[in-house]
Design a protein around this motif. Structure first.
Motif, short mmCIF file in Angstrom:
data_model
loop_
_atom_site.label_atom_id
_atom_site.label_comp_id
_atom_site.label_asym_id
_atom_site.label_seq_id
_atom_site.Cartn_x
_atom_site.Cartn_y
_atom_site.Cartn_z
N PRO A 216 -1.60 -11.27 14.64
CA PRO A 216 -2.04 -9.94 15.47
C PRO A 216 -2.67 -8.89 14.68
O PRO A 216 -2.60 -9.25 13.22
CB PRO A 216 -0.86 -9.28 16.05
N ASN A 217 -3.26 -8.03 15.18
CA ASN A 217 -3.86 -6.87 14.30
C ASN A 217 -2.80 -6.32 13.40
O ASN A 217 -1.53 -6.09 13.69
CB ASN A 217 -4.16 -5.82 15.29
N GLY A 218 -2.94 -6.16 12.10
CA GLY A 218 -1.86 -5.66 11.23
C GLY A 218 -1.07 -6.49 10.62
O GLY A 218 -0.33 -6.40 9.86
N ALA A 219 -1.41 -7.72 10.75
CA ALA A 219 -0.67 -9.07 10.17
C ALA A 219 -0.79 -9.21 8.72
O ALA A 219 -0.07 -9.66 7.99
CB ALA A 219 -1.10 -10.15 11.10
N GLY A 220 -2.10 -8.92 8.20
CA GLY A 220 -2.46 -9.02 6.74
C GLY A 220 -3.54 -9.92 6.57
O GLY A 220 -3.70 -10.17 5.38
N LYS A 221 -4.12 -10.50 7.70
CA LYS A 221 -5.40 -11.44 7.35
C LYS A 221 -6.39 -10.49 6.55
O LYS A 221 -7.10 -11.17 5.46
CB LYS A 221 -5.96 -11.60 8.78
N THR A 222 -6.89 -9.51 6.92
CA THR A 222 -8.06 -8.68 6.12
C THR A 222 -7.73 -8.69 4.45
O THR A 222 -8.25 -9.01 3.52
CB THR A 222 -8.52 -7.62 6.64
N THR A 223 -6.18 -8.08 4.37
CA THR A 223 -5.73 -7.97 3.02
C THR A 223 -5.72 -9.23 2.16
O THR A 223 -6.35 -9.43 1.01
CB THR A 223 -4.41 -7.24 3.28
N PHE B 94 0.83 -1.23 -0.05
CA PHE B 94 -0.22 0.04 0.05
C PHE B 94 0.83 1.32 -0.01
O PHE B 94 1.80 1.11 0.67
CB PHE B 94 -0.95 0.01 1.23
N ARG B 95 0.53 2.13 -0.79
CA ARG B 95 1.16 3.32 -0.70
C ARG B 95 0.83 4.50 0.49
O ARG B 95 -0.52 4.10 0.98
CB ARG B 95 0.96 4.30 -2.07
N LYS C 243 3.96 0.48 2.21
CA LYS C 243 3.72 -0.60 3.31
C LYS C 243 3.69 -2.05 2.72
O LYS C 243 2.49 -2.10 1.79
CB LYS C 243 2.47 -0.14 3.91
N ALA D 176 1.82 -5.05 3.15
CA ALA D 176 0.82 -5.86 3.74
C ALA D 176 0.75 -7.29 3.66
O ALA D 176 0.66 -8.16 4.72
CB ALA D 176 -0.74 -5.35 3.41
#
Ligand SMILES: Nc1ncnc2c1ncn2[C@@H]1O[C@H](COP(=O)(O)OP(=O)(O)O)[C@@H](O)[C@H]1O
Ligand SMILES: [Mg+2]
Length: 344
Positions: free
Chosen positions: A55-62, A14-15, A34, A36
């Protein structure tokens, strides 16, 4: 084998936000993208309940967004039911559905029943089948009394149950659940988990990929788990194998009378890999969590405690947990893994 889900060297960057980019450019600092997801290789078999734990920010949703065609990969490839998500998203969409935790879907003026009905029609489910399925699931999730309530009046738990039904009503071949129990009360989270597990038991050919940052949820529900941190998959196996291979297996909890000396009673013992002390002043006791290098070391530990005047009040060998496996692999815990919503 035809995988249900397969990713090859999947990468997504991500930019930075435009304002920050402008600011950074003005200050003269570099503007790295960034990352992800970084070289993610995951394969999921048809019929599996597969978990992405991180954890949060790990890239799961992406990852879920890419697999459900809401986001394109920066490079690499992802297929769902053998179809490339970037090349033929329409065909992928016909085979999938997706539910996210904490989402506010639904149109406030429609009731629960109407909302589920509307989504079933988006997915082209025949009228009679849609009615039967919706009613059965409304009953099973205990929503009967709220079925004619407007969705704007629903509690968080009720709304999430409705979202879950919306995801399952199209009877998708592959279902993506992004943190399905996020923020739910213990009881409702348990009901939702039981519903998912029962559904997959009754539809053994369907595939579910769920993300979670609740350790026990991954451990109790999933056939296999991929541990993901900072965009990278660090391990992927059954919960039992992850625990066996990654968690230290000689862990003891020993209770002694309150230890007030500055020096740790087990300091400088080669058989002890690590020891954590927790003082319980109110109980007049100290709890030691001891990880041994090898099983045989426990005798010398109790010897040492006796010599230092720390009488052993109780001693329990601890079963290795998925959390121990995660800790030894990632080097830090999941901040909200304690007090989680009752996954066991
Ligand atoms: N649209 C976006 N723009 C910029 N950065 C993003 C965007 N979406 C996600 N990220 C970043 O990518 C990383 C992974 O995010 P995400 O996939 O949401 O993680 P998770 O679901 O595991 O919490 C995070 O560092 C997040 O800040
Ligand atoms: Mg997420």
């Amino acid at each position: 084998m035809e995988w249900s889900i397969e990713t090859r060297e999947l990468r997504r960057t991500f930019r930075d936000r435009p304002v920050r980019r402008l600011f950074r450019r003005a200050v003269g600092t570099p503007i790295p993208d960034k990352i992800a997801l970084d070289s993610v290789n995951v394969t999921v078999r048809p019929g599996e309940l597969f978990g992405l734990l991180g954890p949060n920010g790990a890239g799961k949703t992406t990852l879920i967004k890419i697999l459900s065609t809401l986001l394109l990969p920066s490079s690499g490839q992802a297929t769902v039911d053998g179809i490339d998500v970037a090349k033929d998203p329409d065909s992928v969409r016909q085979r999938i559905n997706m539910v996210s935790g904490g989402e506010h879907s639904g149109y406030g003026i429609l009731t629960v029943r109407e909302t589920i009905w509307m989504f079933s029609q988006f997915y082209g489910v025949p009228t009679k089948v849609a009615r039967q399925r919706a009613e059965a699931m409304i009953q099973r999730l205990g929503l009967s009394d709220s079925a004619d309530t407007k969705t704007s009046k629903l509690s968080t738990g009720m709304r999430q149950k409705m979202n879950i039904i919306r995801g399952f009503v199209s009877d998708p071949k592959i279902l993506f659940l992004d943190e399905p129990t996020l923020g739910l009360d213990v009881g409702i989270a348990r009901e939702v988990r039981a519903f998912i597990c029962e559904w997959i038991k009754e539809h053994p050919e369907r595939t579910v990929l769920l993300t979670t940052h609740y350790m026990a949820e991954a451990d109790s529900m999933c056939d296999r788990v991929a541990i993901i941190d900072q965009g990278r998959v660090l391990a992927c196996d059954t919960p039992a194998n992850l625990k066996r291979d990654l968690a230290p297996d000689c862990v003891y909890r020993i209770e002694v009378p309150l230890w007030t000396e500055a020096v740790n009673p087990l300091d400088q013992m080669p058989v002890v890999r690590s020891v954590a002390m927790e003082h319980r002043g109110d109980q007049g006791r100290t709890h030691l969590r001891v990880i041994l290098e090898e099983e045989g070391g426990i005798a010398s530990v109790t010897d040492r405690l006796a010599k230092r005047g720390a009488r052993v009040l109780s001693m329990t060998r601890l079963e290795p947990s998925l959390e121990d496996a995660f800790l030894s692999l990632v080097g830090h815990g999941l901040t909200s893994s304690n007090g989680e919503n009752g996954a066991r």
